[in-house]
Design a protein around this motif. Structure first.
Motif, short mmCIF file in Angstrom:
data_model
loop_
_atom_site.label_atom_id
_atom_site.label_comp_id
_atom_site.label_asym_id
_atom_site.label_seq_id
_atom_site.Cartn_x
_atom_site.Cartn_y
_atom_site.Cartn_z
N PRO A 95 0.81 -1.22 0.00
CA PRO A 95 0.00 0.00 0.00
C PRO A 95 0.84 1.27 0.00
O PRO A 95 0.50 2.26 -0.66
N TYR A 96 1.96 1.25 0.74
CA TYR A 96 2.83 2.43 0.81
C TYR A 96 3.38 2.76 -0.58
O TYR A 96 3.35 3.93 -1.02
N LEU A 97 3.88 1.75 -1.30
CA LEU A 97 4.44 1.99 -2.62
C LEU A 97 3.38 2.38 -3.64
O LEU A 97 3.63 3.21 -4.52
N ARG A 98 2.20 1.80 -3.52
CA ARG A 98 1.13 2.18 -4.46
C ARG A 98 0.74 3.64 -4.26
O ARG A 98 0.50 4.36 -5.23
N ARG A 99 0.70 4.08 -3.00
CA ARG A 99 0.41 5.51 -2.74
C ARG A 99 1.51 6.39 -3.32
O ARG A 99 1.24 7.44 -3.91
N LEU A 100 2.78 5.97 -3.13
CA LEU A 100 3.88 6.75 -3.70
C LEU A 100 3.77 6.81 -5.22
O LEU A 100 3.96 7.88 -5.83
N GLY A 101 3.48 5.68 -5.84
CA GLY A 101 3.41 5.64 -7.29
C GLY A 101 2.33 6.54 -7.86
O GLY A 101 2.57 7.31 -8.80
N THR A 102 1.13 6.48 -7.28
CA THR A 102 0.06 7.33 -7.76
C THR A 102 0.31 8.79 -7.39
O THR A 102 0.05 9.70 -8.18
N GLY A 103 0.85 9.02 -6.20
CA GLY A 103 1.12 10.40 -5.77
C GLY A 103 2.18 11.08 -6.60
O GLY A 103 2.12 12.30 -6.81
N ARG A 143 17.63 -5.94 -6.38
CA ARG A 143 16.38 -6.71 -6.35
C ARG A 143 15.28 -5.93 -5.65
O ARG A 143 14.13 -5.89 -6.12
N ALA A 144 15.63 -5.30 -4.53
CA ALA A 144 14.62 -4.55 -3.77
C ALA A 144 14.09 -3.37 -4.58
O ALA A 144 12.87 -3.16 -4.68
N TYR A 145 15.00 -2.58 -5.17
CA TYR A 145 14.55 -1.41 -5.91
C TYR A 145 13.77 -1.80 -7.15
O TYR A 145 12.77 -1.15 -7.50
N THR A 146 14.19 -2.87 -7.82
CA THR A 146 13.46 -3.32 -9.01
C THR A 146 12.02 -3.69 -8.65
O THR A 146 11.06 -3.30 -9.34
N ALA A 147 11.86 -4.43 -7.54
CA ALA A 147 10.51 -4.82 -7.11
C ALA A 147 9.70 -3.61 -6.68
O ALA A 147 8.52 -3.47 -7.05
#
Length: 395
Positions: A95-103, A143-147
């Motif tokens: 959820p945190y990354l999805r918020r960052l992506g849309t934001g 690996r972490a950043y790619t994901a």
């Protein structure tokens, strides 16, 4: 032998049970956290070097950032490091990354920008994590950043079909409640979906590309108008512009709504609400939300400020109390707001059957969460938004 579903779940999470109630971190998480621990004392230098790599290697992205970087220069790197820290916790990380992506759509970010950021991140870490950096650690970070970046890219792509990158919002009224607190009401150029208790990011025409977070001060309205409570803070570019310069007719920009401090309408638990300063804005929205749903659950609101003068919305709240017998409003006045408000809450109760909501300055939230846990409210029933993203905390 594990069932296939169990093995696949472990692959997804990277977490291995090591005993009842305990989880052993994945090898990548161990390496990543060692790096984070090493760079923590020199975070400022890491941040400066990170942006130097971004801007020298890809000067075309410089225009996406504010002219003066000092106000929010560490936000992008801090978000990435925060995400990496939770690499083993998909329930938090996703959820945190999805918020960052849309934001990040509002900044003009596209998929092609992510490799540039990744290169700069690895370069900065390699420069300042000399003791823990090596081929294995670098591979773990790749690996972490790619994901992480893929989750953000996918979220932004999906969001394009549902919402604009930002909304234009015309100021329709500017009510100066005190010398440094204003209530702004705006009308967006297209429908703006949000839930009472959430917040948004806001940009003014006076400081392009500088965004600050503010809570909605009301539940969604039939006329579509949105309201914000803004306190001008020292050196606060956006807050001072909104309080001292914004006038009807000015056009702001809003990012997408965010935040989880919302009412669960599937339960009739009592609600204990603590609002400090302009942190009362989302609490007021929660009151309206409960009223509009026709509920009669008990709702106890503690509204704190350093002086009676700062209880700028007291009359509105007391008027709501007169209209709703299930609502109780208790103003709390006194210095040291971070301790005064939780202390007042402790003098009432009991609160064990209540859900708690806290909004205000970071120190008040920290002390409030601790105080509520001490008086018996479980941590999972205490709702607040991350202090670095709270409305009015920045500038």
């Amino acid at each position: 032998m594990d069932a296939p579903s169990t093995r696949s779940a472990r692959r997804r999470t990277g977490r291995i049970p090591s005993g009842e109630g305990e989880v052993e971190p994945s090898p990548d998480a161990v390496l990543i956290r060692r790096t984070l621990a090493e760079i923590a004392p020199v975070a400022d230098r890491v941040t400066s070097y990170f942006y130097a790599l971004v801007f020298t290697g890809h000067p075309e992205v410089r225009g996406m950032f504010p002219v003066a970087m000092d106000t929010q220069r560490d936000r992008l790197l801090k978000a990435l490091l925060t995400a990496a820290e939770h690499i083993d916790d998909p329930d938090v990380l996703g959820p945190y990354l999805r918020r960052l992506g849309t934001g990040h759509r509002k900044y003009g970010t596209v998929a092609a920008h992510y490799p540039a950021v990744g290169e700069a991140l690895l370069g900065a870490l390699a420069r300042y994590a000399e003791l823990t950096w090596g081929p294995e650690t670098e591979a773990a970070w790749v690996r972490a950043y790619t994901a992480m970046s893929q989750i953000m890219i996918d979220a932004a792509s999906e969001d394009e079909f549902k919402a604009p990158a930002w909304w234009h919002a015309e100021v329709v009224s500017h009510d100066l409640r005190t010398s440094d607190i204003a209530v702004l009401t705006v009308r967006t150029d297209q429908p703006y979906p949000f839930v009472a208790g959430q917040y948004t990011s806001l940009e003014t025409p006076w400081w392009p590309r500088v965004w600050r977070h503010y809570s909605f001060a009301s539940a969604p309205r039939a006329d579509g108008l949105l309201s914000f409570h803004v306190k001008a803070v020292p050196a606060g570019w956006v807050s001072n512009a909104l309080v001292r310069h914004a006038r009807p007719g000015d056009v702001l920009r809003l990012g997408p709504p965010a935040g989880s401090m919302v009412v669960d309408h599937t339960t009739d638990n009592g609600m204990l609400c603590l609002g400090g300063g302009t942190g009362i804005a989302p609490i007021k929205a929660l009151i309206e939300d409960v009223a509009e749903h026709g509920e009669r659950r008990p709702m106890e609101v503690f509204f704190g400020a350093r002086s009676d003068h700062d209880l700028y919305d007291k009359d509105t709240l007391l008027g709501l109390q007169r209209s709703h017998p299930w609502l109780s409003v208790r103003p709390v006045i006194g210095g040291g707001l971070d301790g005064q408000l939780p202390q007042a809450v402790g003098e009432h109760g009991p609160w064990r059957s209540y859900d708690a909501f806290i909004s205000g300055p970071p120190a008040m939230i920290r002390s409030g969460v601790d105080a509520l846990k001490r008086i018996g409210i479980p941590g999972e029933r205490i709702r607040y938004d991350a202090v670095e993203e709270l409305a009015g905390v920045g500038g």
